[in-house]
Write a protein that holds these residues in place. Structure first.
Motif, PDB file in Angstrom:
ATOM      1  N   MET A   1       0.849  -1.189   0.000  1.00  0.00           N
ATOM      2  CA  MET A   1       0.000   0.000   0.000  1.00  0.00           C
ATOM      3  C   MET A   1       0.884   1.238   0.000  1.00  0.00           C
ATOM      4  O   MET A   1       1.712   1.424   0.859  1.00  0.00           O
ATOM      5  CB  MET A   1      -0.925  -0.013   1.219  1.00  0.00           C
ATOM      6  CG  MET A   1      -1.856   1.190   1.275  1.00  0.00           C
ATOM      7  SD  MET A   1      -2.920   1.193   2.739  1.00  0.00           S
ATOM      8  CE  MET A   1      -4.061  -0.087   2.301  1.00  0.00           C
ATOM      9  N   TYR A 239      -2.263  -4.098  -6.035  1.00  0.00           N
ATOM     10  CA  TYR A 239      -2.728  -4.875  -4.883  1.00  0.00           C
ATOM     11  C   TYR A 239      -3.903  -5.781  -5.252  1.00  0.00           C
ATOM     12  O   TYR A 239      -4.136  -6.815  -4.609  1.00  0.00           O
ATOM     13  CB  TYR A 239      -3.121  -3.939  -3.729  1.00  0.00           C
ATOM     14  CG  TYR A 239      -4.405  -3.169  -3.952  1.00  0.00           C
ATOM     15  CD1 TYR A 239      -5.619  -3.667  -3.491  1.00  0.00           C
ATOM     16  CD2 TYR A 239      -4.414  -1.954  -4.617  1.00  0.00           C
ATOM     17  CE1 TYR A 239      -6.803  -2.978  -3.699  1.00  0.00           C
ATOM     18  CE2 TYR A 239      -5.582  -1.255  -4.825  1.00  0.00           C
ATOM     19  CZ  TYR A 239      -6.782  -1.767  -4.364  1.00  0.00           C
ATOM     20  OH  TYR A 239      -7.959  -1.085  -4.576  1.00  0.00           O
ATOM     21  N   GLN A 240      -4.639  -5.412  -6.282  1.00  0.00           N
ATOM     22  CA  GLN A 240      -5.807  -6.190  -6.672  1.00  0.00           C
ATOM     23  C   GLN A 240      -5.426  -7.568  -7.213  1.00  0.00           C
ATOM     24  O   GLN A 240      -6.168  -8.539  -7.024  1.00  0.00           O
ATOM     25  CB  GLN A 240      -6.622  -5.415  -7.709  1.00  0.00           C
ATOM     26  CG  GLN A 240      -7.175  -4.107  -7.175  1.00  0.00           C
ATOM     27  CD  GLN A 240      -7.829  -3.253  -8.248  1.00  0.00           C
ATOM     28  OE1 GLN A 240      -7.905  -3.654  -9.425  1.00  0.00           O
ATOM     29  NE2 GLN A 240      -8.304  -2.075  -7.862  1.00  0.00           N
ATOM     30  N   ASN A 242      -2.224  -8.805  -6.533  1.00  0.00           N
ATOM     31  CA  ASN A 242      -1.354  -9.364  -5.497  1.00  0.00           C
ATOM     32  C   ASN A 242      -2.131 -10.220  -4.508  1.00  0.00           C
ATOM     33  O   ASN A 242      -1.629 -11.235  -4.017  1.00  0.00           O
ATOM     34  CB  ASN A 242      -0.628  -8.243  -4.752  1.00  0.00           C
ATOM     35  CG  ASN A 242       0.516  -7.650  -5.556  1.00  0.00           C
ATOM     36  OD1 ASN A 242       1.037  -8.286  -6.480  1.00  0.00           O
ATOM     37  ND2 ASN A 242       0.910  -6.440  -5.225  1.00  0.00           N
ATOM     38  N   MET A 243      -3.366  -9.818  -4.196  1.00  0.00           N
ATOM     39  CA  MET A 243      -4.135 -10.555  -3.203  1.00  0.00           C
ATOM     40  C   MET A 243      -4.512 -11.965  -3.656  1.00  0.00           C
ATOM     41  O   MET A 243      -4.879 -12.808  -2.836  1.00  0.00           O
ATOM     42  CB  MET A 243      -5.400  -9.778  -2.822  1.00  0.00           C
ATOM     43  CG  MET A 243      -6.446  -9.725  -3.913  1.00  0.00           C
ATOM     44  SD  MET A 243      -8.023  -9.004  -3.329  1.00  0.00           S
ATOM     45  CE  MET A 243      -7.526  -7.377  -2.822  1.00  0.00           C
ATOM     46  N   GLN A 267       5.386  -3.657  -9.815  1.00  0.00           N
ATOM     47  CA  GLN A 267       4.790  -3.607  -8.483  1.00  0.00           C
ATOM     48  C   GLN A 267       4.256  -4.955  -8.010  1.00  0.00           C
ATOM     49  O   GLN A 267       3.767  -5.050  -6.874  1.00  0.00           O
ATOM     50  CB  GLN A 267       3.641  -2.589  -8.467  1.00  0.00           C
ATOM     51  CG  GLN A 267       4.065  -1.163  -8.749  1.00  0.00           C
ATOM     52  CD  GLN A 267       5.015  -0.628  -7.701  1.00  0.00           C
ATOM     53  OE1 GLN A 267       4.870  -0.903  -6.522  1.00  0.00           O
ATOM     54  NE2 GLN A 267       6.020   0.122  -8.143  1.00  0.00           N
ATOM     55  N   HIS A 320     -11.761  -8.241  -6.549  1.00  0.00           N
ATOM     56  CA  HIS A 320     -10.711  -7.990  -5.556  1.00  0.00           C
ATOM     57  C   HIS A 320     -11.319  -7.550  -4.232  1.00  0.00           C
ATOM     58  O   HIS A 320     -10.767  -6.725  -3.512  1.00  0.00           O
ATOM     59  CB  HIS A 320      -9.706  -6.941  -6.066  1.00  0.00           C
ATOM     60  CG  HIS A 320     -10.337  -5.692  -6.596  1.00  0.00           C
ATOM     61  ND1 HIS A 320     -10.736  -5.560  -7.905  1.00  0.00           N
ATOM     62  CD2 HIS A 320     -10.644  -4.518  -5.997  1.00  0.00           C
ATOM     63  CE1 HIS A 320     -11.257  -4.355  -8.090  1.00  0.00           C
ATOM     64  NE2 HIS A 320     -11.214  -3.701  -6.943  1.00  0.00           N
ATOM     65  N   PRO A 528       3.562  -0.707   2.604  1.00  0.00           N
ATOM     66  CA  PRO A 528       3.215  -2.131   2.530  1.00  0.00           C
ATOM     67  C   PRO A 528       3.156  -2.836   3.874  1.00  0.00           C
ATOM     68  O   PRO A 528       2.552  -3.907   3.974  1.00  0.00           O
ATOM     69  CB  PRO A 528       4.340  -2.713   1.664  1.00  0.00           C
ATOM     70  CG  PRO A 528       5.512  -1.800   1.883  1.00  0.00           C
ATOM     71  CD  PRO A 528       4.912  -0.424   2.063  1.00  0.00           C
ATOM     72  N   SER A 531       0.558  -4.983   7.228  1.00  0.00           N
ATOM     73  CA  SER A 531      -0.524  -5.220   6.282  1.00  0.00           C
ATOM     74  C   SER A 531      -1.876  -4.949   6.925  1.00  0.00           C
ATOM     75  O   SER A 531      -2.016  -4.871   8.150  1.00  0.00           O
ATOM     76  CB  SER A 531      -0.471  -6.673   5.795  1.00  0.00           C
ATOM     77  OG  SER A 531      -0.791  -7.561   6.866  1.00  0.00           O
TER      78      SER A 531
END
Length: 659
Positions: A1, A239-240, A242-243, A267, A320, A528, A531
């Protein structure tokens, strides 16, 4: 983040410095006076260095105002010619030497710019990869970044010795000053030019774009992927995808991550999965993914069409995060063969929205990402409240975020609460990218928490924690001296994946981080680490908005509150937003907070405890079997069904249609 957007970088100081510097240059040229001209040069070149290292935003604004680095350099050179033409030495040998040197420098700079552009082009592969062997592409080590990045910003400063020589010539009449200055400027430009040419000749061996795509196709043919995790978006939205990396990694089927933007590839979190970033649409559409029969999409974006057109696969929107926001029922979702939601709530949202997603195409798979979220809370002498507002969104609809209307009031009320509580503030990474009011509210909250300090003495810093932070920052931060081609080459070598090492280091970092924090120490959490889910495990109470953060926190079973900033009654708010059904609702002035805090302090007083258990199953599905198993089962079922309809010897299903 990433940190919330902040446009506070000063631009006025460089503007003032330039204005005064060029004013001195002009005065020096008009009066044929070398003293103010020399002072102006010092100020202008000093500001150039500032723009390169500290004031990137100011440099961008100057370029937008048509006063970029080239215009600034040209203006300085014109003014020095004016200085020479206006004095007693006008038309002398020094004047012509300066003019000739300017012409030679321009020619060298033009050639250098062309060579640098050519070198970047040769090294820019049509793909960015991880965990894929690129040995046959003959990728060499990257040239030093200083030779190829932001070239003109450096080259155009190398005329300083020549300009200094011209000023000295004006002051003394010694033409040798111009000769020495010109020689230094030309030599300073020739040396990097020779180095650049050497790298250019060496890198001619790198494979062409066509050869690179042929190699990627050969790799796909040998790897034979079965599942594709496909993502397109901005760097901030990485992040969408990454999850989903760990959930896809845990699948028993061969999977590949396919990205469309180079910035997202940079990223992407560490993963042992093969990663293939293909920016050009014609390249991605030309690839044959062989036995792949399931494509998973975490986001609705226009570039999804380039994979959706593949008839060999079944296409699934996995999203996401579930929430009551309108984005969770995007009409675009009807283009997919199936839509997978966490629980029954997602199915009902689509039914109520009537956007064309058929009920029989919806599959409830849970949220595999939530396995780290615990129902208990770390023991502390005072309760912890996590305030995690969402961002302001792209529209001005009321209630998009509580941050603007209610955020500072909520934090002030938390800090004034008795008995005291610890506050963790974790804003959305997009906070403030559109709204100045959101940026102002964010700054006010950080000021309030900084002023409040900690309720107990801070604990001594852990050397081990500092060491872990440094190692993890090294993983987080790209080495900008290494270009994409070399990173892709190195990331494809055996043993290059560091995902497991990072996971271990991250777990230890989180443990030591929370141990290092005093029970009353208020925190602003950005970046980041720690979390969001780690903050969940620290929190006794969540305060948030209508977003997927709420649905995820419900998995913990702990109390949560939502700020009603939409200007409607609480009854209307609950009716419109099912995730608020078991929430304590707060007014914009933080009214209702006391009851939520009582539930966090004494769970026996929590009137929503039973309702949250029912809501958890409604939002996220049953606890058993675990969501990872349900997700894997859904992938297997869809793969087998698709393989029967699209067998490998008839990938387009021609026999089926003919029958």
């Amino acid at each position: 983040m990433s940190a919330p957007h902040d446009d506070s970088e000063p631009v006025l100081l460089p503007f003032l410095a330039y204005g005064f510097g060029y004013f001195l240059l002009l005065i020096g040229a008009l009066l044929a006076s070398p003293a103010p001209f020399a002072l102006g040069l010092v100020l202008c070149y000093g500001t150039e260095v500032l723009l390169m290292v500290r004031a990137e935003r100011a440099a961008k604004v100057l370029s937008q105002l048509r006063f970029g680095i080239t215009s600034r350099a040209l203006l300085r050179q014109l003014l020095v010619l004016g200085l020479l033409a206006d004095g007693a030495l006008a038309g002398g040998t020094g004047f012509w030497w300066v003019l000739i040197c300017f012409a030679l420098l321009f020619g060298l700079q033009f050639c250098y710019g062309y060579l640098a552009r050519r070198l970047r082009s040769m090294r820019r592969l049509p793909v960015v990869t991880r965990n894929i062997d690129l040995g046959p592409l003959r990728v060499t080590d990257a040239p030093p970044r200083v030779l190829v990045h932001d070239v003109m910003a450096r080259l155009l400063l190398l005329d300083l010795p020549l300009l200094a020589g011209a000023v000295l010539y004006t002051a003394t009449g010694a033409a040798a000053a111009v000769a020495v200055g010109g020689a230094l400027s030309l030599a300073a430009t020739l040396v990097p030019s020779a180095l650049l040419l050497r790298h250019l000749l060496r890198d001619r061996t790198i494979a062409s774009p066509a050869e690179a795509m042929e190699h990627v196709q050969r790799w796909l043919d040998s790897y034979r992927p079965e599942v594709v995790l496909y993502f397109s978006g901005s760097a901030d939205s990485a992040y969408q995808v990454n999850m989903w990396l760990e959930a896809v990694r845990a699948l028993p089927r061969r999977s590949v991550v396919v990205l469309r933007e180079r910035a997202v590839a940079a990223q992407l979190a560490a993963t042992p999965l093969p990663v293939l970033c293909v920016p050009v649409s014609t390249d991605i559409m030309a690839l044959d993914f062989g036995p792949a029969r399931v494509a998973l999409y975490p986001a609705n974006t226009g570039k999804n069409i380039h994979m959706l057109r593949n008839p060999q696969m079944r296409h699934v929107f996995i999203g996401h995060g579930d929430s009551d926001k309108i984005a969770s029922v995007n009409p675009f979702s009807k283009v997919y063969d199936e839509v997978w939601t966490a629980g029954r709530a997602g199915r009902d949202r689509y039914a109520l929205a009537a956007v064309g997603v058929r009920d029989e195409t919806i599959v409830e798979v849970g949220r595999p990402q939530l396995s780290p979220v615990r129902p208990d809370t770390a023991p502390r002498s005072r309760p912890t409240v996590l305030y995690a507002p969402t961002w302001e969104g792209w529209t001005d609809e009321p209630g998009n975020t509580s941050l603007i209307e209610a955020g500072p009031a909520i934090v002030r009320a938390l800090l004034a609460a008795e008995p005291g509580v610890r506050v963790i503030y974790k804003p959305h990474p997009f906070t403030g990218i559109r709204s100045a009011a959101a940026r102002a509210a964010h700054r006010r909250i950080t000021e309030l928490l900084a002023a409040a300090g900690s309720g107990t003495g801070a604990r001594p810093a852990s050397p081990r924690l500092a060491g872990l932070e440094a190692r993890l920052n090294a993983f987080d931060t790209l080495d900008e001296s290494v270009d994409e081609a070399q990173r892709s080459r190195d990331a494809g070598r055996p043993g290059a994946s560091d995902a497991d090492e990072i996971a271990g280091l991250t777990a230890e970092w989180h443990r030591l981080f929370w141990e290092s924090k005093a029970d009353g120490e208020h925190l602003v959490v950005q970046g980041p680490r720690p979390s969001l889910y780690s903050c969940f495990n620290e929190a006794d109470l969540l305060i948030s908005d209508i977003s997927s953060v709420v649905a995820d926190f419900v998995s913990s079973g702990k109390p949560y509150a939502i700020a009603n900033c939409e200007g409607i009654t609480d009854e209307e708010f609950r009716a419109e937003h099912p995730t608020s059904g078991a929430a304590f609702l707060l007014a914009p002035d933080a009214g209702g907070l006391d009851e939520a805090l009582d539930a966090a302090r004494a769970p026996g007083t929590d009137r929503f405890a039973d309702a949250r258990l029912r809501l958890r199953e409604y939002l996220l599905g049953p606890d058993l079997p675990p969501s990872q198993e349900r997700f894997a089962a859904a992938v297997d079922d869809l793969y087998e069904r698709t393989a029967r309809l699209r067998p490998l010897d008839d990938p387009a299903g021609l026999h089926e249609r003919a029958a």
